[in-house]
Design an enzyme around this catalytic site. Structure first.
Site, PDB file in Angstrom:
ATOM      1  N   ARG A  37      10.069   9.699  24.670  1.00  0.00           N
ATOM      2  CA  ARG A  37      10.595  10.358  23.373  1.00  0.00           C
ATOM      3  C   ARG A  37      10.340   9.336  22.182  1.00  0.00           C
ATOM      4  NH1 ARG A  37      15.643  10.015  21.015  1.00  0.00           N
ATOM      5  NH2 ARG A  37      16.874   8.714  22.152  1.00  0.00           N
ATOM      6  N   ASN A  47       8.990   2.821  23.182  1.00  0.00           N
ATOM      7  CA  ASN A  47       8.034   2.911  23.974  1.00  0.00           C
ATOM      8  C   ASN A  47       6.638   2.305  23.622  1.00  0.00           C
ATOM      9  OD1 ASN A  47       9.623   4.235  25.996  1.00  0.00           O
ATOM     10  ND2 ASN A  47       9.747   5.940  24.553  1.00  0.00           N
ATOM     11  N   ARG A  96       7.051  17.868  25.324  1.00  0.00           N
ATOM     12  CA  ARG A  96       8.414  18.092  25.339  1.00  0.00           C
ATOM     13  C   ARG A  96       9.168  18.748  24.068  1.00  0.00           C
ATOM     14  NH1 ARG A  96      12.760  13.526  26.609  1.00  0.00           N
ATOM     15  NH2 ARG A  96      10.663  12.243  27.073  1.00  0.00           N
ATOM     16  N   SER A 107      18.380  12.623  31.159  1.00  0.00           N
ATOM     17  CA  SER A 107      17.070  12.520  31.846  1.00  0.00           C
ATOM     18  C   SER A 107      16.817  13.765  32.727  1.00  0.00           C
ATOM     19  CB  SER A 107      16.741  11.197  32.469  1.00  0.00           C
ATOM     20  OG  SER A 107      16.872  10.091  31.771  1.00  0.00           O
ATOM     21  N   GLN A 128      10.329   4.166  34.154  1.00  0.00           N
ATOM     22  CA  GLN A 128      10.881   4.046  32.971  1.00  0.00           C
ATOM     23  C   GLN A 128       9.862   2.917  32.219  1.00  0.00           C
ATOM     24  OE1 GLN A 128      15.359   3.850  31.975  1.00  0.00           O
ATOM     25  NE2 GLN A 128      14.789   1.800  32.689  1.00  0.00           N
ATOM     26  N   ARG A 180      39.084 -14.342  48.562  1.00  0.00           N
ATOM     27  CA  ARG A 180      37.872 -13.944  47.833  1.00  0.00           C
ATOM     28  C   ARG A 180      36.463 -14.346  48.701  1.00  0.00           C
ATOM     29  NH1 ARG A 180      37.888 -14.266  42.116  1.00  0.00           N
ATOM     30  NH2 ARG A 180      35.970 -15.473  42.290  1.00  0.00           N
TER      31      ARG A 180
END
Length: 248
Positions: A37, A47, A96, A107, A128, A180
């Site tokens: 987007r 992007n 979209r 998403s 992605q 631990r």
């Protein structure tokens, strides 16, 4: 029969491996999907931000193409500039609607809207753009695993000890304070990187992206950087320039 020289044999072996991988990849009908987007807040038009001489979107499309695993690469976007960039590199655009491109749009909702429009698509791979170190070998491994699983996603191994707050008190999460674990004593946690998710329509129709029949592709820790901020973008540029210098 003449014996092949070692160098010739290696070249032939590499060719056969690549050919086999290509054939296996292209026998599927998985559609690659990128959600991109235009309204990103942390980095404007994130992007389209450039890293290593190409936009994040272009790098993703080119890597998906180079994997030779997909006949269809889609970019779902609400932004004309992103659409132009995607088409420039050979992707198909899905327009979209604005209500599925908001800051608070999950998403899964954007994927569902895409599948509602393209009813013939059953299997998809969500990529992605901000996972800048996506590699073809990860994609090819995911395609192979997806053949026998409902879902496959990218993950890294973490050996950090985790804590949680319960009723206002800080407590160890799944480890004993009196014993631990050392790094070599346990396999670590599997942590999603967000790089990609292979899934099926039947899961999305039930409001899911994953189920208990998933497999993972383990990503090298150095490849797991996700660009969410300007600091991440600067780091990615530095790492890529360092890789280039090392190769030279």
């Amino acid at each position: 029969m003449k014996k092949l020289k070692p160098a010739t044999f290696l070249i032939l072996l590499a060719f056969l491996f690549e050919t086999g991988c290509t054939e296996n990849c292209l026998s599927n009908d998985i559609h690659a999907l990128i959600l991109a987007r235009g309204g990103s807040k942390g980095i404007k038009l994130k992007n389209l931000a450039e890293v290593g001489g190409s936009s994040l979107l272009a790098r993703t499309i080119m890597t998906i193409k180079n994997s030779t695993c997909f006949r269809h690469i889609w970019v779902s976007t609400d932004d004309k500039r992103i659409a132009i960039e995607a088409q420039k590199y050979g992707a198909t655009i899905h327009r979209r609607p604005e209500k599925f491109a908001r800051d608070d749009t999950p998403s899964l909702h954007a994927i569902s809207e895409f599948l509602d429009v393209h009813r013939s698509i059953q299997d998809f791979a969500l990529f992605q753009c901000t996972s800048v170190f996506l590699k073809t070998k990860y994609i090819q491994e995911a395609v192979r695993k997806f053949d026998s699983h409902d879902c496959v996603f990218a993950a890294k191994r973490s050996h950090y000890l985790r804590w949680k707050v319960v009723d206002g008190e800080l407590m160890p999460a799944e480890f004993d304070l009196s014993a631990r674990p050392r790094r070599q004593d346990w396999q670590g946690d599997i942590v999603e990187t967000g790089m990609f998710y292979f899934s099926r329509r039947k899961l999305v129709d039930n409001g899911l992206l994953q189920n208990n029949r998933c497999s993972v592709v383990e990503i090298d820790a150095k490849d797991s950087l996700e660009i969410d901020s300007s600091h991440d973008l600067t780091l990615a540029k530095y790492l890529l320039s360092s890789e280039t210098k090392t190769e030279l």
